[in-house]
Scaffold this motif. Structure first.
Motif, PDB file in Angstrom:
ATOM      1  N   UNK A  23       0.346  -1.190  -0.363  1.00  0.00           N
ATOM      2  CA  UNK A  23      -0.605  -0.027   0.151  1.00  0.00           C
ATOM      3  C   UNK A  23       1.144   0.873  -0.103  1.00  0.00           C
ATOM      4  N   UNK A  24       1.600   1.042   0.597  1.00  0.00           N
ATOM      5  CA  UNK A  24       2.898   2.282   1.202  1.00  0.00           C
ATOM      6  C   UNK A  24       3.831   2.737  -0.386  1.00  0.00           C
ATOM      7  N   UNK A  25       3.765   1.355  -1.412  1.00  0.00           N
ATOM      8  CA  UNK A  25       4.821   1.813  -2.926  1.00  0.00           C
ATOM      9  C   UNK A  25       3.538   2.556  -3.763  1.00  0.00           C
ATOM     10  N   UNK A  26       2.761   1.655  -3.853  1.00  0.00           N
ATOM     11  CA  UNK A  26       1.330   1.909  -4.237  1.00  0.00           C
ATOM     12  C   UNK A  26       1.167   3.576  -4.211  1.00  0.00           C
ATOM     13  N   UNK A  27       1.291   3.892  -2.636  1.00  0.00           N
ATOM     14  CA  UNK A  27       0.560   5.152  -2.905  1.00  0.00           C
ATOM     15  C   UNK A  27       1.856   5.994  -3.023  1.00  0.00           C
ATOM     16  N   UNK A  34      11.499  15.690  -4.119  1.00  0.00           N
ATOM     17  CA  UNK A  34      11.903  15.945  -2.678  1.00  0.00           C
ATOM     18  C   UNK A  34      12.991  14.994  -2.700  1.00  0.00           C
ATOM     19  N   UNK A  35      13.850  14.484  -3.515  1.00  0.00           N
ATOM     20  CA  UNK A  35      14.399  13.850  -3.858  1.00  0.00           C
ATOM     21  C   UNK A  35      14.434  11.900  -2.826  1.00  0.00           C
ATOM     22  N   UNK A  36      12.915  11.772  -2.559  1.00  0.00           N
ATOM     23  CA  UNK A  36      13.125  10.476  -2.691  1.00  0.00           C
ATOM     24  C   UNK A  36      13.196   9.436  -3.110  1.00  0.00           C
ATOM     25  N   UNK A  37      13.676   8.518  -3.033  1.00  0.00           N
ATOM     26  CA  UNK A  37      14.275   7.597  -4.105  1.00  0.00           C
ATOM     27  C   UNK A  37      13.341   6.038  -4.485  1.00  0.00           C
ATOM     28  N   UNK A  38      13.635   5.466  -5.407  1.00  0.00           N
ATOM     29  CA  UNK A  38      12.851   3.844  -5.289  1.00  0.00           C
ATOM     30  C   UNK A  38      11.910   3.860  -4.797  1.00  0.00           C
ATOM     31  N   UNK A  39      11.974   2.494  -5.072  1.00  0.00           N
ATOM     32  CA  UNK A  39      10.548   2.133  -4.806  1.00  0.00           C
ATOM     33  C   UNK A  39      10.140   2.288  -3.088  1.00  0.00           C
ATOM     34  N   UNK A  40      10.073   2.421  -2.290  1.00  0.00           N
ATOM     35  CA  UNK A  40       9.801   2.877  -1.039  1.00  0.00           C
ATOM     36  C   UNK A  40      10.313   4.784  -0.678  1.00  0.00           C
ATOM     37  N   UNK A  41      10.731   4.891  -1.133  1.00  0.00           N
ATOM     38  CA  UNK A  41      10.797   5.865  -1.138  1.00  0.00           C
ATOM     39  C   UNK A  41      12.096   6.439  -0.192  1.00  0.00           C
ATOM     40  N   UNK A  42      13.187   6.365  -0.376  1.00  0.00           N
ATOM     41  CA  UNK A  42      13.838   6.520   0.418  1.00  0.00           C
ATOM     42  C   UNK A  42      14.445   7.770   0.359  1.00  0.00           C
ATOM     43  N   UNK A  43      15.057   9.376   1.360  1.00  0.00           N
ATOM     44  CA  UNK A  43      16.086   9.394   1.072  1.00  0.00           C
ATOM     45  C   UNK A  43      16.929   9.459   0.737  1.00  0.00           C
ATOM     46  N   UNK A  56       7.370   8.142   8.444  1.00  0.00           N
ATOM     47  CA  UNK A  56       7.576   7.579   6.881  1.00  0.00           C
ATOM     48  C   UNK A  56       8.084   8.511   6.671  1.00  0.00           C
ATOM     49  N   UNK A  57       6.525   9.553   5.746  1.00  0.00           N
ATOM     50  CA  UNK A  57       6.922  10.796   5.025  1.00  0.00           C
ATOM     51  C   UNK A  57       7.497  11.853   5.497  1.00  0.00           C
ATOM     52  N   UNK A  58       7.394  11.733   6.581  1.00  0.00           N
ATOM     53  CA  UNK A  58       7.553  13.470   7.036  1.00  0.00           C
ATOM     54  C   UNK A  58       8.475  13.462   7.841  1.00  0.00           C
ATOM     55  N   UNK A  59       8.894  12.290   8.637  1.00  0.00           N
ATOM     56  CA  UNK A  59       9.596  12.376   9.507  1.00  0.00           C
ATOM     57  C   UNK A  59       9.897  11.939  10.803  1.00  0.00           C
ATOM     58  N   UNK A  60      10.174  11.352  11.480  1.00  0.00           N
ATOM     59  CA  UNK A  60       9.720  10.866  13.000  1.00  0.00           C
ATOM     60  C   UNK A  60       9.629  12.437  13.449  1.00  0.00           C
ATOM     61  N   UNK A 117      -0.901  11.756   1.627  1.00  0.00           N
ATOM     62  CA  UNK A 117      -0.010   9.336   0.972  1.00  0.00           C
ATOM     63  C   UNK A 117      -1.093   9.455   2.449  1.00  0.00           C
ATOM     64  N   UNK A 118      -1.363   9.765   3.423  1.00  0.00           N
ATOM     65  CA  UNK A 118      -1.824   9.128   4.432  1.00  0.00           C
ATOM     66  C   UNK A 118      -3.190   8.177   4.269  1.00  0.00           C
ATOM     67  N   UNK A 119      -4.418   9.799   3.436  1.00  0.00           N
ATOM     68  CA  UNK A 119      -5.323   8.791   3.094  1.00  0.00           C
ATOM     69  C   UNK A 119      -5.402   8.153   2.116  1.00  0.00           C
ATOM     70  N   UNK A 120      -4.213   7.766   1.186  1.00  0.00           N
ATOM     71  CA  UNK A 120      -4.098   7.393  -0.033  1.00  0.00           C
ATOM     72  C   UNK A 120      -3.403   6.287   0.847  1.00  0.00           C
ATOM     73  N   UNK A 121      -2.605   5.984   1.523  1.00  0.00           N
ATOM     74  CA  UNK A 121      -2.272   4.884   1.924  1.00  0.00           C
ATOM     75  C   UNK A 121      -3.105   3.678   2.905  1.00  0.00           C
TER      76      UNK A 121
END
Length: 211
Positions: free
Chosen positions: A110-114, A126-135, A179-183, A201-205
């Motif tokens: 679900x996270x990857x889909x969104x 914002x420079x997130x990269x790859x399947x799980x959008x890692x900074x 995960x998306x904004x930082x702890x 992102x929350x709504x989608x996931x």
């Protein structure tokens, strides 16, 4: 256990290059597919299609590699690079990696889909990269040298997700927001930060996870 490297035959190599030539916008995806085929072949070669020790079934690693190999070759032949096709391609690897890290595979999907929409070459503004959008900072923290390597990205993302669940136990909304904004953003806000991207992102996931 990570997948190894093993050469593919020249006929398949030419096929992959041909697909890239026909669809120039998918050159990076074509290269990724070539690597998937190599990695999957390596796993199958090293496993030798050995049955499990008791029930005679293939191991989960071998099944994942076999499914990815078959689907990657199918995509190469058809030239279909749509989101749903890539979702089907990566689900076996996501499920296998989730089993190793005791993650909820359905949540990760679900996270990857969104996030990346299953595109291993995705880059956000914002420079997130790859399947799980890692900074870049998260990738460095979890020793992900190549965030565009699907398996490495999944491993780093799932380790990060596991740590966030320890920080925000039993609070999935806070975990996803972190995960998306930082702890620190979640801690500072005392909950979900008032950021449009985070709420979107929350709504989608959560909607995808509830399906």
């Amino acid at each position: 256990e990570r997948l190894g490297s093993w050469g593919i035959d020249s006929q398949k190599q030419d096929l992959m290059i041909g697909v890239g030539a026909q669809k120039k916008q998918t050159t990076s995806r074509t290269a990724i597919l070539t690597n998937i085929i190599r990695d999957a072949q390596a796993r199958l070669h090293s496993a030798g299609f050995d049955p499990g020790p008791k029930d005679g079934t293939l191991s989960i690693q071998t099944r994942a590699a076999l499914e990815m190999y078959q689907r990657a070759v199918g995509i190469a032949v058809t030239g279909q690079f749509d989101t749903e096709t890539f979702a089907r391609l990566y689900r076996p690897l996501i499920t296998y990696t989730a089993s190793r890290y005791r993650s909820d595979a359905r949540l990760v999907i679900s996270m990857i889909e969104c996030g990346s929409r299953f595109d291993p070459g995705a880059q956000s503004p914002r420079s997130r990269q790859g399947l799980m959008q890692l900074t870049p900072a998260t990738a460095a923290r979890y020793h992900v040298d190549d965030p565009f390597d699907p398996q490495a990205n999944l491993e780093g993302g799932m380790r990060y997700l596991r740590d966030l669940f320890q920080m925000f136990p039993k609070d999935l909304r806070h975990v996803l927001a972190a995960y998306i904004a930082g702890p620190q953003a979640v801690i500072k806000a005392g909950g979900i930060p008032n950021i449009h991207e985070v709420h979107q992102y929350l709504h989608c996931a959560l909607e995808a996870y509830a399906r």
